[in-house]
Write a protein that holds these residues in place. Sequence first.
Motif, PDB file in Angstrom:
ATOM      1  N   LYS A   1      -7.062  -2.687  -0.081  1.00 46.68           N
ATOM      2  CA  LYS A   1      -7.072  -2.493   1.372  1.00 46.68           C
ATOM      3  C   LYS A   1      -8.438  -2.870   1.940  1.00 46.68           C
ATOM      4  CE  LYS A   1      -6.247   1.011   4.933  1.00 46.68           C
ATOM      5  NZ  LYS A   1      -5.908   2.437   5.184  1.00 46.68           N
ATOM      6  N   GLN A   2      -9.504  -2.483   1.255  1.00 39.85           N
ATOM      7  CA  GLN A   2     -10.844  -2.850   1.706  1.00 39.85           C
ATOM      8  C   GLN A   2     -11.053  -4.362   1.633  1.00 39.85           C
ATOM      9  OE1 GLN A   2     -13.825  -0.605  -0.419  1.00 39.85           O
ATOM     10  NE2 GLN A   2     -12.637   1.279  -0.321  1.00 39.85           N
TER      11      GLN A   2
ATOM     12  N   GLN B   1      -2.565   3.621  -7.086  1.00 36.57           N
ATOM     13  CA  GLN B   1      -3.000   3.969  -5.736  1.00 36.57           C
ATOM     14  C   GLN B   1      -4.499   3.707  -5.564  1.00 36.57           C
ATOM     15  OE1 GLN B   1      -2.169   8.005  -4.581  1.00 36.57           O
ATOM     16  NE2 GLN B   1      -3.154   7.801  -2.581  1.00 36.57           N
ATOM     17  N   LYS B   2      -5.300   4.037  -6.588  1.00 38.96           N
ATOM     18  CA  LYS B   2      -6.740   3.783  -6.506  1.00 38.96           C
ATOM     19  C   LYS B   2      -7.021   2.290  -6.371  1.00 38.96           C
ATOM     20  CE  LYS B   2      -7.871   7.824  -9.376  1.00 38.96           C
ATOM     21  NZ  LYS B   2      -8.449   8.265 -10.667  1.00 38.96           N
ATOM     22  N   HIS B   3      -6.275   1.498  -7.138  1.00 40.46           N
ATOM     23  CA  HIS B   3      -6.443   0.048  -7.056  1.00 40.46           C
ATOM     24  C   HIS B   3      -6.056  -0.465  -5.676  1.00 40.46           C
ATOM     25  CE1 HIS B   3      -6.481  -3.462 -10.163  1.00 40.46           C
ATOM     26  NE2 HIS B   3      -7.691  -3.093  -9.815  1.00 40.46           N
ATOM     27  N   ALA B   4      -4.984   0.092  -5.116  1.00 37.06           N
ATOM     28  CA  ALA B   4      -4.520  -0.346  -3.800  1.00 37.06           C
ATOM     29  C   ALA B   4      -5.540  -0.022  -2.715  1.00 37.06           C
ATOM     30  CB  ALA B   4      -3.178   0.306  -3.481  1.00 37.06           C
ATOM     31  N   ASP B   5      -6.241   1.101  -2.848  1.00 35.27           N
ATOM     32  CA  ASP B   5      -7.279   1.440  -1.865  1.00 35.27           C
ATOM     33  C   ASP B   5      -8.384   0.380  -1.856  1.00 35.27           C
ATOM     34  OD1 ASP B   5      -5.902   3.723  -1.188  1.00 35.27           O
ATOM     35  OD2 ASP B   5      -7.043   5.032  -2.526  1.00 35.27           O
ATOM     36  N   MET B   6      -8.715  -0.149  -3.053  1.00 33.40           N
ATOM     37  CA  MET B   6      -9.712  -1.219  -3.118  1.00 33.40           C
ATOM     38  C   MET B   6      -9.181  -2.496  -2.474  1.00 33.40           C
ATOM     39  SD  MET B   6     -11.052  -0.726  -7.038  1.00 33.40           S
ATOM     40  CE  MET B   6     -11.448   0.901  -7.686  1.00 33.40           C
TER      41      MET B   6
ATOM     42  N   LEU C   1       0.829  -1.203   0.000  1.00 34.98           N
ATOM     43  CA  LEU C   1       0.000   0.000   0.000  1.00 34.98           C
ATOM     44  C   LEU C   1       0.865   1.255   0.000  1.00 34.98           C
ATOM     45  CD1 LEU C   1      -2.742  -1.066   2.592  1.00 34.98           C
ATOM     46  CD2 LEU C   1      -2.956  -1.001   0.112  1.00 34.98           C
ATOM     47  N   SER C   2       1.964   1.237   0.748  1.00 38.91           N
ATOM     48  CA  SER C   2       2.848   2.397   0.807  1.00 38.91           C
ATOM     49  C   SER C   2       3.503   2.664  -0.545  1.00 38.91           C
ATOM     50  CB  SER C   2       3.914   2.167   1.883  1.00 38.91           C
ATOM     51  OG  SER C   2       4.840   3.241   1.902  1.00 38.91           O
TER      52      SER C   2
ATOM     53  N   SER D   1       2.364   1.675  -3.452  1.00 36.64           N
ATOM     54  CA  SER D   1       1.311   2.072  -4.399  1.00 36.64           C
ATOM     55  C   SER D   1       1.002   3.557  -4.259  1.00 36.64           C
ATOM     56  CB  SER D   1       0.043   1.250  -4.155  1.00 36.64           C
ATOM     57  OG  SER D   1       0.281  -0.123  -4.364  1.00 36.64           O
ATOM     58  N   GLN D   2       0.983   4.048  -3.028  1.00 35.97           N
ATOM     59  CA  GLN D   2       0.755   5.472  -2.803  1.00 35.97           C
ATOM     60  C   GLN D   2       1.904   6.297  -3.378  1.00 35.97           C
ATOM     61  OE1 GLN D   2       0.221   6.484   1.300  1.00 35.97           O
ATOM     62  NE2 GLN D   2      -0.495   8.557   0.889  1.00 35.97           N
TER      63      GLN D   2
END
Length: 472
Positions: A70-71, A63-68, A52-53, A55-56
């Motif tokens: 994370k969920q 980053q948008k994909h990584a936020d998904m 995640l880090s 990807s950000q």
Amino acid sequence: MAELASLVQRLEVAVGRLEAIGGQGGAASGAAAAEYVDAFDEIINGPVAEYLSLSQKIGGDVQKHADMMKQAFSAQKQLLVVASSSQKPSDATMTSLLQPMSKIIQQVTNFREVQRTSPFFNHLSAISESVPALGWVAMAPKPCPYVKEMQDAAMFYTNRVLKEFREKDKTHVDWVKAYISIWTQLQDYIKKYHTTGLSWSKTGQVASASAAAPAAPAGGCPPPPPPGPPPPPMDLSATSGGGGGSDDDRNALFASINKGTAITKGLKHVSDDQKTHKNPNLRSGGPQVRSGPKPFAASASSPKPAVCPAPTRAQPPVLELEGKKWKVENHVGVQDLVISQTELRHVVYAYNCNKSTLQVKGKLNSITLDSCKKMGLVFDDVVGIVEIINCRDVKIQVMGKVPIISVNKTDGCHIYLSKDSLDCEIVSAKSSEMNVLIVKEDGDYTEFAVPEQFKTVWDGTKLVTTATEIAG
């Protein structure tokens, strides 16, 4: 308020674990359940957090994909918490428990499909091809091999990311290593705690469909207070005000139920002459069953409603240079597509073209055909790779030289090699009806089929795979 919500949620989890541990005869299983939830936290705080880090740091669609993602991991942890303090539910309830995670996995996959022109398309594809690995919780009795299979599905695209950024940006290389590490550690985790499937608690209540409801986002309202104690048990000794029977009647009812299969001995036998379905006369004299209205039947003269096909939105054709990428998209029935102004750093990406022919002149970096049908490609020289992905009935002709041709998920592919390209490496996977045509001295071609059937044997130390011919 966010800190209060987080604190309440942590207290609820702790209370659930203590109840599981303190249950009669369930101390060992409760401790083991709490242990595997903590072990999953180590994966989230380790490789998932690193992924995640990074990807950000890359930003954009990654980053948008990584936020998904994370969920998705949060939803999986919620399911593990439920399993650690609840007994295994029915299949229908299990489907409901998996629903929140399934929806997020679908969102991850759909995001890749609508971002095919993204400069990070390989990153998105690696995630989308492997994210179904989170479904291991429903893959008993072999969840670990399933995760390995999904991890292998991502390797095709992670290798492309490494090839593109190995010499440019080390962040992307670290991103690949962190992401692959997630599935590697998850396999070790499953082998230790869930060898044959998701481990459920031996004590506690049976899991309900509402147990895996998604947690409130950070900063939102605190979760509702826990429900109050259950109502006191009903007093069966008291008669209800609605005209309930006496104690003797109730005791007689329970006694008859406890007879089991012997309860039918007191029923009266009905002979054939008393059965209405065998005697129409009995039906005419008995009570009539009112039938509902007959379904509407259109007569031959009445017109049938016209069925209109769902309208399809045609995408506009594209042939343009964007940065260093030539985009060739949505062409149908065009036989004279030509790209002549090429440079060594240029790449060509052809997508969703049908019954068309593309000619690429000069020397360039790479060419990709994606989701094309009945497509012809003619090119001079490529210093990198020519990739054919998700295509049908395509023909590739090399006029100059190319080092590698990759064919993946394609049915029907004819490759014409020139004299200068006979040392080309052809790599294929999940493809069929592939033929390579070699030019002869007289300019004609000899056709050779690429094997599709293989035989694998164990020689005592390793697996040996050889190509076989289909007999028949």
